[in-house]
Design an enzyme around this catalytic site. Sequence first.
Site, PDB file in Angstrom:
ATOM      1  N   ARG A 106      70.643  46.885  81.014  1.00 54.41           N
ATOM      2  CA  ARG A 106      69.976  46.900  79.711  1.00 54.41           C
ATOM      3  C   ARG A 106      69.158  48.164  79.488  1.00 54.41           C
ATOM      4  O   ARG A 106      69.170  48.743  78.407  1.00 54.41           O
ATOM      5  CB  ARG A 106      69.113  45.655  79.558  1.00 54.41           C
ATOM      6  CG  ARG A 106      68.300  45.572  78.268  1.00 54.41           C
ATOM      7  CD  ARG A 106      69.095  45.959  77.026  1.00 54.41           C
ATOM      8  NE  ARG A 106      70.360  45.267  76.906  1.00 54.41           N
ATOM      9  CZ  ARG A 106      71.370  45.688  76.163  1.00 54.41           C
ATOM     10  NH1 ARG A 106      71.286  46.832  75.491  1.00 54.41           N
ATOM     11  NH2 ARG A 106      72.489  45.000  76.109  1.00 54.41           N
ATOM     12  N   LYS A 141      57.073  62.166  63.632  1.00 58.74           N
ATOM     13  CA  LYS A 141      57.254  60.726  63.443  1.00 58.74           C
ATOM     14  C   LYS A 141      58.357  60.254  64.384  1.00 58.74           C
ATOM     15  O   LYS A 141      59.541  60.248  64.053  1.00 58.74           O
ATOM     16  CB  LYS A 141      57.591  60.412  61.987  1.00 58.74           C
ATOM     17  CG  LYS A 141      56.446  60.743  61.033  1.00 58.74           C
ATOM     18  CD  LYS A 141      56.817  60.462  59.589  1.00 58.74           C
ATOM     19  CE  LYS A 141      55.679  60.853  58.644  1.00 58.74           C
ATOM     20  NZ  LYS A 141      56.035  60.643  57.215  1.00 58.74           N
ATOM     21  N   LYS A 173      47.621  71.085  56.358  1.00 55.91           N
ATOM     22  CA  LYS A 173      48.012  70.153  55.313  1.00 55.91           C
ATOM     23  C   LYS A 173      46.922  70.051  54.249  1.00 55.91           C
ATOM     24  O   LYS A 173      45.881  70.713  54.344  1.00 55.91           O
ATOM     25  CB  LYS A 173      48.330  68.789  55.942  1.00 55.91           C
ATOM     26  CG  LYS A 173      49.491  68.865  56.944  1.00 55.91           C
ATOM     27  CD  LYS A 173      49.728  67.549  57.641  1.00 55.91           C
ATOM     28  CE  LYS A 173      50.370  66.529  56.721  1.00 55.91           C
ATOM     29  NZ  LYS A 173      51.762  66.908  56.369  1.00 55.91           N
ATOM     30  N   GLU A 203      51.177  73.714  54.125  1.00 59.14           N
ATOM     31  CA  GLU A 203      51.791  72.774  53.181  1.00 59.14           C
ATOM     32  C   GLU A 203      51.245  73.015  51.778  1.00 59.14           C
ATOM     33  O   GLU A 203      50.031  73.132  51.586  1.00 59.14           O
ATOM     34  CB  GLU A 203      51.495  71.338  53.614  1.00 59.14           C
ATOM     35  CG  GLU A 203      52.025  70.278  52.665  1.00 59.14           C
ATOM     36  CD  GLU A 203      51.570  68.895  53.063  1.00 59.14           C
ATOM     37  OE1 GLU A 203      52.178  68.316  53.991  1.00 59.14           O
ATOM     38  OE2 GLU A 203      50.595  68.388  52.467  1.00 59.14           O
ATOM     39  N   ASP A 224      56.136  70.452  49.742  1.00 53.23           N
ATOM     40  CA  ASP A 224      56.042  69.002  49.876  1.00 53.23           C
ATOM     41  C   ASP A 224      56.419  68.276  48.592  1.00 53.23           C
ATOM     42  O   ASP A 224      55.847  68.527  47.526  1.00 53.23           O
ATOM     43  CB  ASP A 224      54.610  68.620  50.282  1.00 53.23           C
ATOM     44  CG  ASP A 224      54.486  67.161  50.661  1.00 53.23           C
ATOM     45  OD1 ASP A 224      55.417  66.628  51.298  1.00 53.23           O
ATOM     46  OD2 ASP A 224      53.458  66.551  50.319  1.00 53.23           O
TER      47      ASP A 224
END
Length: 301
Positions: A106, A141, A173, A203, A224
């Site tokens: 597994r 992320k 940012k 950004e 963005d």
Amino acid sequence: MTKSLRPQLSPLMIEDLVRNALLEDLGRAGDITTYATIGSEKTATAELNSREQGVVAGLPLAEAAFRLVDPSVRFEALVRDGDAVSPGQAIARVSGNARSVLSAERVALNFLMHLSGVTSYTARFAAEIAHTNARVTCTRKTLPGLRAVEKYAVRLGGGSNHRFGLDDAILIKDNHIAVSGGVASAVHAARAYAGHLVKIELEVDGLDQMREALTARPDVILLDNMGPDQLREAVAINRQHHELTVEGYASDVRRVVLEASGNVNIQTIRAIGETGVDYISTSKITMAAPTLDIGLDVVIG
């Protein structure tokens, strides 16, 4: 992908990740189902088979799972990480003590299925923009603890890696700009703080802010949540600014790299890539990638 360009993983990192996964799965008493039903002297040979079309990633982690459970288990990779596979294709063969093979199954499959899913999904995104100069890139992320191997999987799929953490590049940012007092002051402060090898990205959320950013000369500007029309205009503004700068000031000034981000998915990435941006960042390739279905089938018991 040629052999020389394939990314590599640190064996020490692989061992730490796989050991922790095995400890989580085997718990305090080990694989009690296998212990109860299979004698300690039994041997088995099994194949790891792809159930669907995709691109493989994670074979070194799968091999480590079997090796850490039992060093005598033999693992034979039949393909390499980064290879495309078809439904029903065998990608590896394992043989040895049956208890060991089944106890590691597994964890080996979990790494293979997840990372192959990331690679396969990244390859789909990359194919959508293959006719452009843009590259799809991942973000921070990622699943906790798996960032390095997920970014490895992204590269195998033809994607690019963004920063690995908060410590290897500067990304200014909107909140940094608000607190620091503006675009120019934020970039200048970052330039004064950073070493000469550290890239600075800024950004922006509008074309006026982008024009201001260009005068501060960051290495990269992140556009963005802009639509294709705005992105095309941003590319034109960037090109014009570079041409004017070179003509009026210095011939060694580099053009600012443009990265598009926001509302990027498999349906939108083609239109974004065709605007002329350099990179397209998305969390989809790591956070929303479906697993590649891979199974382990005993062929000789």
